[in-house]
Design a protein around this motif. Structure first.
Motif, mmCIF file in Angstrom:
data_model
loop_
_atom_site.group_PDB
_atom_site.id
_atom_site.type_symbol
_atom_site.label_atom_id
_atom_site.label_comp_id
_atom_site.label_asym_id
_atom_site.label_seq_id
_atom_site.Cartn_x
_atom_site.Cartn_y
_atom_site.Cartn_z
ATOM 1 N N THR A 39 0.830 -1.210 0.000
ATOM 2 C CA THR A 39 0.000 0.000 0.000
ATOM 3 C C THR A 39 0.865 1.260 0.000
ATOM 4 O OG1 THR A 39 -1.735 -1.187 1.206
ATOM 5 C CG2 THR A 39 -1.862 1.217 1.174
ATOM 6 N N ASP A 40 1.634 1.434 1.055
ATOM 7 C CA ASP A 40 2.338 2.709 1.244
ATOM 8 C C ASP A 40 3.574 2.823 0.362
ATOM 9 O OD1 ASP A 40 0.618 3.634 3.518
ATOM 10 O OD2 ASP A 40 1.385 1.791 4.395
ATOM 11 N N LEU A 41 4.379 1.756 0.278
ATOM 12 C CA LEU A 41 5.574 1.818 -0.563
ATOM 13 C C LEU A 41 5.196 2.001 -2.032
ATOM 14 C CD1 LEU A 41 8.762 1.396 -0.373
ATOM 15 C CD2 LEU A 41 8.272 -0.861 -1.311
ATOM 16 N N LEU A 42 4.236 1.192 -2.520
ATOM 17 C CA LEU A 42 3.828 1.309 -3.918
ATOM 18 C C LEU A 42 3.179 2.653 -4.209
ATOM 19 C CD1 LEU A 42 2.419 -2.230 -4.853
ATOM 20 C CD2 LEU A 42 4.615 -1.212 -5.459
ATOM 21 N N GLU A 43 2.450 3.199 -3.237
ATOM 22 C CA GLU A 43 1.837 4.512 -3.425
ATOM 23 C C GLU A 43 2.908 5.574 -3.666
ATOM 24 O OE1 GLU A 43 -0.828 7.812 -0.967
ATOM 25 O OE2 GLU A 43 -0.535 5.797 -0.146
ATOM 26 N N GLN A 44 3.993 5.522 -2.892
ATOM 27 C CA GLN A 44 5.073 6.492 -3.063
ATOM 28 C C GLN A 44 5.779 6.292 -4.409
ATOM 29 O OE1 GLN A 44 5.744 9.075 -1.163
ATOM 30 N NE2 GLN A 44 4.240 8.556 0.416
ATOM 31 N N LEU A 45 5.969 5.048 -4.806
ATOM 32 C CA LEU A 45 6.606 4.777 -6.098
ATOM 33 C C LEU A 45 5.764 5.301 -7.249
ATOM 34 C CD1 LEU A 45 7.900 1.123 -5.523
ATOM 35 C CD2 LEU A 45 9.315 3.164 -5.775
ATOM 36 N N HIS A 46 4.465 5.018 -7.210
ATOM 37 C CA HIS A 46 3.577 5.448 -8.288
ATOM 38 C C HIS A 46 3.453 6.971 -8.324
ATOM 39 C CE1 HIS A 46 1.533 1.239 -8.072
ATOM 40 N NE2 HIS A 46 2.660 1.222 -8.740
#
Length: 544
Positions: free
Chosen positions: A414-421
């Motif tokens: 959730t949080d890591l992928l949100e920052q990447l995207h």
């Protein structure tokens, strides 16, 4: 050196488009295409579809299939071209052993029968970016045959990613072949520039039987194959760079009737477009047949801007390619431990030795993650699909700390992928290590900071903040307030400022506690411990 210089000179020449792939013809077809039309996935009436795929996967190797030229994406044009790649007279092919071993490993992972003796053939066709006038491939006796791939189709409409159905597709063959060069179209002058850097790059062509029924199945199958190739390390599966390309052979027929005439859609460059191209082509063929028309056996391409397939040329038949044995390559002989000649050691390609190098495949990884970490199946699907398994396992067990897997999976997915995207970064460009994310998880778990504060810290790390986590918390006064005396005083002040909410609670509206919680969080910059705050507010409200 003189031959190489000659090769570069030949490769740089401008080649006018006089072939069937004329830019003018393509422009005319493009201009005459009708407006975009969206089609539903389900086929109407008693129509059914049949799809067979030909997937071209570029082998991850340092040099090309039959020459020592380096393989590198986006290198300056015609700088990675050997005399053989330019098809200069007198040059001969030398088979790259690493590419053969990659093909064998892939075939084993796809449950194929490995032919201990396979042959190379010439496939003749004349394009500007194919200087020899033929491609070296394996038509008569390929490297491997008769495999199968099992895959799941997931419901992509929800985050739960439930399995809609499990499918299996038969694999007709896996063959080694060389890639062609690249034509760069200059539409203003009606000509092309030829770049031969890609000429001779090693490919695996994986051919399926027409067992797939729609675009959804085809896309799911290509995704699973991509994950397998990446797990094996035999192909990076980067479709945006052309490392993996899909040709789809599509036909429709009414139930109970013979398979219809197929059309081929060439060089589909993304998994999403695989699904869309097949869905459109099936509906196009159905409309033709219901209108008393006929489906032509032809080659088409998918125009993603218009959302439709457009005709390129008539489909070539096998005799058009004038296959013949490659006279400059002997049969490719593979061995096992029992058949290897005495003293051969590592000088031969040994199927059994390659089988021992088989890594864990995606299906096994998904199952292991559920069993070992007790995380939901949809989390295991997402971790494997996003290539985050190793990162997740490091977060869970950095230095043997054994963090809660479900919490770790939630932060990663959730949080890591949100920052990447948000920053349009790939996972390979992620600036936050698993160790750092694990520290944030620890701080939230211990109650040092709230979840929302943990997310703010993660965002700062993505922005390049090099301070320690404790320094970030101290400098911003983000430490979570857990002292009951301090929180009790803040809660009392909030209740005094909002008598209307206190009155509503007394009349039975218990939901106002959430409003009051929000007010406390505003005062504390979201640093109040939620559970303690909620309890203190209820105690004070009940005592009013």
């Amino acid at each position: 050196a003189k031959m190489a210089a000659t090769a570069r000179k030949i490769c740089a020449v401008r080649v006018f488009l006089t072939s069937r792939r004329s830019v003018c013809t393509c422009n005319m077809l493009y201009a005459n295409a009708k407006a975009k039309k969206d089609y539903a996935r389900a086929l109407p009436g008693d129509w059914q579809g049949r799809v067979g795929l030909e997937i071209h996967a570029q082998i991850s190797s340092n040099s090309k299939l039959f020459s020592g030229s380096q393989v590198q994406f986006s290198a300056p044009p015609n700088t990675l071209v050997s005399p053989f790649d330019a098809s200069l007279p007198g040059t001969l092919p030398v088979l790259n052993r690493q590419c053969v071993e990659a093909g064998v490993l892939t075939a084993l992972a796809l449950n194929c029968h490995i032919n201990r003796r396979s042959l190379f053939d010439r496939k003749h066709y004349f394009y500007a970016d194919l200087p020899a006038g033929y491609q070296i491939t394996q038509q008569r006796l390929p490297l491997a045959v008769n495999g199968h791939l099992t895959f799941d189709v997931y419901d992509e409409r929800t985050s739960q990613r439930q399995v809609l159905k499990s499918c299996q597709v038969r694999l007709k063959q896996l063959q080694l072949e060389q890639d062609s060069g690249k034509s760069l179209h200059d539409q203003e002058n009606g000509e092309v520039l030829v770049d031969l850097n890609r000429a001779g790059v090693a490919l695996m062509e994986i051919v399926t039987e027409p067992d797939l029924v729609d675009g959804t199945e085809a896309a799911a199958m290509v995704k699973e194959l991509q994950l397998i190739l990446q797990a094996l390390g035999t192909c990076d599966g980067n479709m945006s760079e052309g490392s993996m390309r899909v040709d789809a052979n599509i036909s429709v027929n009414r139930r109970g009737e013979e398979m219809g005439t197929r059309a081929e859609v060439k060089n589909i460059g993304s998994i999403k477009f695989v699904q869309k191209a097949i869905e459109y082509e099936m509906q196009r063929q159905i409309e033709l047949l219901e209108g008393a028309g006929e489906v032509e056996e032809e080659t088409r391409y998918y125009d993603w801007k218009l959302g439709k397939t457009i005709s390129l040329r008539d489909k070539e038949q096998r005799h058009d390619y004038r296959y013949m044995p490659e006279p400059n390559l002997p049969p490719l002989i593979l061995y096992t431990y029992t058949s290897a000649p005495g003293g051969a050691g590592n000088t031969v390609v040994n199927i059994d030795r390659i089988r021992e190098q088989m890594p864990e495949l995606p299906a096994a990884t998904r199952h292991r993650l559920v069993q070992e970490y007790n995380i939901p199946f949809q989390h295991s699907v997402a971790l494997v699909g996003e290539g985050l398994v190793e990162y997740f396992e490091n977060v869970v067990d950095v230095k043997g700390k054994g963090r809660d897997p479900r919490s770790a999976a939630s932060w990663v997915l959730t949080d890591l992928l949100e920052q990447l995207h948000k920053r349009s970064l790939t996972f390979q460009e992620c600036p936050v290590t698993a160790s750092k994310l694990g520290e944030i998880v620890d701080l939230v778990t211990m109650g040092t900071v709230s979840t929302s504060t943990g997310k703010k810290i993660l965002s700062l790390l993505f922005d390049g903040d090099n301070r320690s986590l404790l320094q970030i918390i101290e400098d911003n006064q983000w430490a979570q307030i857990r002292d009951e005396e301090t929180l009790g005083r803040i809660c009392a002040e909030v209740l005094l400022r909002h008598p209307e909410l206190v009155e509503a609670y007394g009349k039975g509206n218990k939901k106002v506690v959430n409003r009051l919680m929000g007010e406390v969080q505003k005062v504390t910059n979201k640093c109040a411990d939620p559970s303690i705050t909620s309890r203190l507010l209820r105690e004070k409200l009940e005592g009013q």
